[in-house]
Design a protein around this motif. Structure first.
Motif, PDB file in Angstrom:
ATOM      1  N   SER A  29       0.835  -1.208   0.000  1.00 32.30           N
ATOM      2  CA  SER A  29       0.000   0.000   0.000  1.00 32.30           C
ATOM      3  C   SER A  29       0.865   1.251   0.000  1.00 32.30           C
ATOM      4  O   SER A  29       0.568   2.220  -0.712  1.00 32.30           O
ATOM      5  CB  SER A  29      -0.941  -0.001   1.211  1.00 32.30           C
ATOM      6  OG  SER A  29      -1.827  -1.104   1.149  1.00 32.30           O
ATOM      7  N   THR A  30       1.941   1.245   0.793  1.00 35.92           N
ATOM      8  CA  THR A  30       2.813   2.422   0.843  1.00 35.92           C
ATOM      9  C   THR A  30       3.547   2.628  -0.479  1.00 35.92           C
ATOM     10  O   THR A  30       3.879   3.763  -0.818  1.00 35.92           O
ATOM     11  CB  THR A  30       3.851   2.283   1.977  1.00 35.92           C
ATOM     12  OG1 THR A  30       4.661   1.112   1.753  1.00 35.92           O
ATOM     13  CG2 THR A  30       3.157   2.186   3.321  1.00 35.92           C
ATOM     14  N   ARG A  31       3.762   1.547  -1.235  1.00 33.29           N
ATOM     15  CA  ARG A  31       4.426   1.664  -2.542  1.00 33.29           C
ATOM     16  C   ARG A  31       3.438   1.971  -3.661  1.00 33.29           C
ATOM     17  O   ARG A  31       3.827   2.094  -4.823  1.00 33.29           O
ATOM     18  CB  ARG A  31       5.169   0.358  -2.872  1.00 33.29           C
ATOM     19  CG  ARG A  31       6.297   0.001  -1.912  1.00 33.29           C
ATOM     20  CD  ARG A  31       7.446   0.996  -1.997  1.00 33.29           C
ATOM     21  NE  ARG A  31       8.112   0.961  -3.278  1.00 33.29           N
ATOM     22  CZ  ARG A  31       9.271   0.376  -3.505  1.00 33.29           C
ATOM     23  NH1 ARG A  31       9.895  -0.261  -2.526  1.00 33.29           N
ATOM     24  NH2 ARG A  31       9.846   0.432  -4.693  1.00 33.29           N
ATOM     25  N   GLY A  32       2.144   2.049  -3.331  1.00 32.93           N
ATOM     26  CA  GLY A  32       1.142   2.367  -4.338  1.00 32.93           C
ATOM     27  C   GLY A  32       0.705   1.188  -5.174  1.00 32.93           C
ATOM     28  O   GLY A  32       0.026   1.359  -6.187  1.00 32.93           O
ATOM     29  N   ASP A  50     -11.263  -6.536  -5.778  1.00 34.79           N
ATOM     30  CA  ASP A  50     -10.200  -5.961  -6.597  1.00 34.79           C
ATOM     31  C   ASP A  50      -8.854  -5.999  -5.873  1.00 34.79           C
ATOM     32  O   ASP A  50      -7.805  -6.180  -6.496  1.00 34.79           O
ATOM     33  CB  ASP A  50     -10.546  -4.522  -7.008  1.00 34.79           C
ATOM     34  CG  ASP A  50     -10.840  -3.632  -5.812  1.00 34.79           C
ATOM     35  OD1 ASP A  50     -11.384  -4.143  -4.824  1.00 34.79           O
ATOM     36  OD2 ASP A  50     -10.538  -2.424  -5.882  1.00 34.79           O
ATOM     37  N   HIS A  51      -8.886  -5.851  -4.539  1.00 34.92           N
ATOM     38  CA  HIS A  51      -7.637  -5.957  -3.780  1.00 34.92           C
ATOM     39  C   HIS A  51      -7.096  -7.393  -3.827  1.00 34.92           C
ATOM     40  O   HIS A  51      -5.887  -7.605  -3.971  1.00 34.92           O
ATOM     41  CB  HIS A  51      -7.858  -5.525  -2.329  1.00 34.92           C
ATOM     42  CG  HIS A  51      -8.176  -4.067  -2.171  1.00 34.92           C
ATOM     43  ND1 HIS A  51      -9.470  -3.594  -2.111  1.00 34.92           N
ATOM     44  CD2 HIS A  51      -7.365  -2.989  -2.078  1.00 34.92           C
ATOM     45  CE1 HIS A  51      -9.444  -2.285  -1.971  1.00 34.92           C
ATOM     46  NE2 HIS A  51      -8.187  -1.882  -1.959  1.00 34.92           N
ATOM     47  N   LEU A  52      -7.999  -8.363  -3.692  1.00 33.20           N
ATOM     48  CA  LEU A  52      -7.585  -9.768  -3.773  1.00 33.20           C
ATOM     49  C   LEU A  52      -6.969 -10.071  -5.138  1.00 33.20           C
ATOM     50  O   LEU A  52      -5.927 -10.723  -5.239  1.00 33.20           O
ATOM     51  CB  LEU A  52      -8.785 -10.682  -3.532  1.00 33.20           C
ATOM     52  CG  LEU A  52      -9.056 -11.119  -2.088  1.00 33.20           C
ATOM     53  CD1 LEU A  52     -10.367 -11.892  -2.019  1.00 33.20           C
ATOM     54  CD2 LEU A  52      -7.916 -11.962  -1.546  1.00 33.20           C
ATOM     55  N   SER A  53      -7.626  -9.615  -6.204  1.00 34.52           N
ATOM     56  CA  SER A  53      -7.134  -9.891  -7.552  1.00 34.52           C
ATOM     57  C   SER A  53      -5.810  -9.191  -7.806  1.00 34.52           C
ATOM     58  O   SER A  53      -4.923  -9.733  -8.473  1.00 34.52           O
ATOM     59  CB  SER A  53      -8.175  -9.444  -8.590  1.00 34.52           C
ATOM     60  OG  SER A  53      -9.318 -10.254  -8.538  1.00 34.52           O
TER      61      SER A  53
END
Length: 261
Positions: A29-32, A50-53
């Motif tokens: 998340s911090t790396r985008g 969408d996060h899982l995929s």
């Protein structure tokens, strides 16, 4: 494939479902690499399909040997509004370039690789799908890396194994037919001029290079055509019709989106 809860997943639930650590998710998340979660009641972040995929795509890119910087560049080129299904297609395309070489893998290594415990029934289903072959040692399996992640995801699909096998037969038969016809067209185009004398070594090398260059473009064309055909079939099946499809595309253009299929 298991669906996320109606109100989304917490970061701990997302980590468990994806087979990674919470620390890894926060790092991505911090790396985008992951979009921010939706903030729900009590300021708790909620994650969706969408996060899982996207996590699955990152995992596949890592399996291909890409560095974190290369993965960042890859994801940066994708449209920001890709659905979970679109991300799954990207992952499938990446996984399709895994070499066909089978690998001997222990049960422990296999479970660590797919990020879940596998029951004896799971192993039977994977064997039926030709994802793995049992060896003389009951704890060692010969695994097809190109099919492993697809087969593992199919374990969670609420469809009978017979139906999955029938679908696999349909896909194999039609893709072989398409490959045969495309190969014939290619040979007629590049080989026909040399039918009598045959090409020299330099021309043979050029043809091989051209074939290798064309292969990914042909695969992309096949996937795109199939994806659009599937959407049309689903529209007819679900009764949405072509009118709704046009309305959807118009809405996306007006909102600045693109018609990706």
């Amino acid at each position: 494939m298991m669906e996320s809860a109606p109100d989304g997943l917490t970061v701990d639930e997302l980590a468990a479902r994806a087979g990674v650590t919470v620390r890894t998710i926060r790092f991505y998340s911090t790396r985008g690499l992951l979009p921010p979660p939706e903030i729900g009641p009590r300021r708790v972040g909620r994650y969706g399909p969408d996060h899982l995929s996207r996590l699955a795509l990152i995992e596949e890119l890592q399996h291909q040997g890409l560095t974190l910087s290369a993965i960042e560049r890859y994801l940066a080129q994708l449209p920001p509004d890709l659905s979970a299904q679109d991300l799954a297609i990207h992952r499938a395309l990446v996984a399709s370039w895994v070499p066909d070489k089978a690998e001997d893998t222990t049960r422990e290594q296999l479970e660590r690789r797919v990020g879940r415990e596998l029951t004896d029934e799971d192993l039977d289903r994977l064997a039926a799908m030709n994802v793995l072959v049992r060896t003389e040692d009951p704890q060692v399996f010969r695994v097809d890396p190109g099919l492993l992640h697809l087969g593992t995801r199919l374990l969670d699909v609420p469809i009978a194994l017979e139906t999955i096998m029938a679908a696999r037969t349909v896909v194999i038969e039609h893709t072989r037919s398409a490959a045969r016809e495309l190969s014939r067209l290619f040979k007629d185009e590049v080989w026909e001029p040399y039918r009598d004398g045959g090409p020299d070594a330099e021309e043979v090398a050029r043809m091989k290079s051209l074939s290798a260059h064309m292969q990914p473009m042909v695969v992309q064309a096949l996937v795109t055509a199939f994806q659009r055909s599937m959407k049309e079939e689903l529209r007819e099946w679900l009764g949405t019709g072509e009118h709704d499809g046009r309305a959807e595309r118009t809405s996306r253009r007006e909102s600045g989106g693109t018609d990706a299929g």
